[in-house]
Motif scaffolding. Structure first.
Motif, PDB file in Angstrom:
ATOM      1  N   THR A   1       0.848  -1.183   0.000  1.00 15.05           N
ATOM      2  CA  THR A   1       0.000   0.000   0.000  1.00 15.05           C
ATOM      3  C   THR A   1       0.893   1.246   0.000  1.00 15.05           C
ATOM      4  O   THR A   1       2.079   1.163   0.298  1.00 15.05           O
ATOM      5  CB  THR A   1      -0.958  -0.017   1.214  1.00 15.05           C
ATOM      6  N   ASP A   2       0.318   2.373  -0.340  1.00 15.74           N
ATOM      7  CA  ASP A   2       1.087   3.621  -0.441  1.00 15.74           C
ATOM      8  C   ASP A   2       1.340   4.205   0.947  1.00 15.74           C
ATOM      9  O   ASP A   2       0.425   4.749   1.574  1.00 15.74           O
ATOM     10  CB  ASP A   2       0.342   4.620  -1.320  1.00 15.74           C
ATOM     11  N   TYR A   3       2.568   4.096   1.395  1.00 15.81           N
ATOM     12  CA  TYR A   3       2.989   4.571   2.718  1.00 15.81           C
ATOM     13  C   TYR A   3       2.671   6.057   2.893  1.00 15.81           C
ATOM     14  O   TYR A   3       2.280   6.489   3.971  1.00 15.81           O
ATOM     15  CB  TYR A   3       4.493   4.325   2.858  1.00 15.81           C
ATOM     16  N   THR A   4       2.829   6.832   1.836  1.00 20.12           N
ATOM     17  CA  THR A   4       2.662   8.291   1.932  1.00 20.12           C
ATOM     18  C   THR A   4       1.215   8.700   2.178  1.00 20.12           C
ATOM     19  O   THR A   4       0.954   9.836   2.544  1.00 20.12           O
ATOM     20  CB  THR A   4       3.182   8.997   0.663  1.00 20.12           C
ATOM     21  N   LYS A   5       0.282   7.788   1.977  1.00 21.79           N
ATOM     22  CA  LYS A   5      -1.135   8.105   2.172  1.00 21.79           C
ATOM     23  C   LYS A   5      -1.680   7.576   3.493  1.00 21.79           C
ATOM     24  O   LYS A   5      -2.865   7.689   3.767  1.00 21.79           O
ATOM     25  CB  LYS A   5      -1.949   7.560   1.011  1.00 21.79           C
TER      26      LYS A   5
ATOM     27  N   HIS B   1       9.420   0.953   3.376  1.00 22.47           N
ATOM     28  CA  HIS B   1       8.756   1.348   2.133  1.00 22.47           C
ATOM     29  C   HIS B   1       9.800   1.860   1.152  1.00 22.47           C
ATOM     30  O   HIS B   1      10.886   2.281   1.534  1.00 22.47           O
ATOM     31  CB  HIS B   1       7.692   2.420   2.397  1.00 22.47           C
TER      32      HIS B   1
ATOM     33  N   THR C   1       8.843   4.960  -4.868  1.00 21.09           N
ATOM     34  CA  THR C   1       7.431   4.756  -5.218  1.00 21.09           C
ATOM     35  C   THR C   1       6.478   5.040  -4.067  1.00 21.09           C
ATOM     36  O   THR C   1       5.285   5.231  -4.294  1.00 21.09           O
ATOM     37  CB  THR C   1       7.192   3.304  -5.665  1.00 21.09           C
ATOM     38  N   GLY C   2       6.962   4.998  -2.826  1.00 26.53           N
ATOM     39  CA  GLY C   2       6.120   5.176  -1.656  1.00 26.53           C
ATOM     40  C   GLY C   2       5.412   3.901  -1.222  1.00 26.53           C
ATOM     41  O   GLY C   2       4.712   3.889  -0.218  1.00 26.53           O
ATOM     42  N   MET C   3       5.602   2.818  -1.950  1.00 22.66           N
ATOM     43  CA  MET C   3       4.890   1.575  -1.653  1.00 22.66           C
ATOM     44  C   MET C   3       5.597   0.789  -0.548  1.00 22.66           C
ATOM     45  O   MET C   3       6.821   0.702  -0.507  1.00 22.66           O
ATOM     46  CB  MET C   3       4.753   0.715  -2.904  1.00 22.66           C
ATOM     47  N   THR C   4       4.777   0.218   0.340  1.00 22.55           N
ATOM     48  CA  THR C   4       5.317  -0.575   1.438  1.00 22.55           C
ATOM     49  C   THR C   4       5.918  -1.873   0.910  1.00 22.55           C
ATOM     50  O   THR C   4       5.491  -2.395  -0.125  1.00 22.55           O
ATOM     51  CB  THR C   4       4.223  -0.893   2.472  1.00 22.55           C
TER      52      THR C   4
END
Length: 96
Positions: free
Chosen positions: A8-12, A71, A75-78
């Protein structure tokens, strides 16, 4: 039942969600570190902890949490749950 679709997108994610995602990874990884594949509830292996860490490269308190959510910074993805020390090694030595 898993709450999040991983990765999932860590930044969100807010702090509570990051904790929940980290815990989900710990469960899905069978309690093993994503990086070194050793028990997350024990110290990382010596071949990891023998690598010196320059703590000035990291935010204050970086090693406060022994289990962290890794992450991709591009990409910010975990990617998974890791020992805090493994997280430092990944960033300092591998740019991850």
């Amino acid at each position: 039942m898993n709450k999040y679709d991983l990765p999932t997108d860590y930044t969100k994610l807010n702090g509570k969600q990051r904790r929940e995602v980290r815990e989900q990874y710990v469960e899905e990884q069978g309690g093993k570190c994503f990086y070194c594949n050793h028990d997350l509830h024990k110290a990382p292996p010596l071949h990891i902890t023998n690598r010196p860490i320059n703590l000035r490269l990291f935010p204050p308190g970086m090693l406060k949490n022994p289990i962290q959510l890794q992450h991709c910074h591009r990409t910010g993805m975990t990617e998974g749950a890791v020992h805090g020390y493994c997280n430092c090694v990944m960033w300092q030595y591998e740019g991850r």
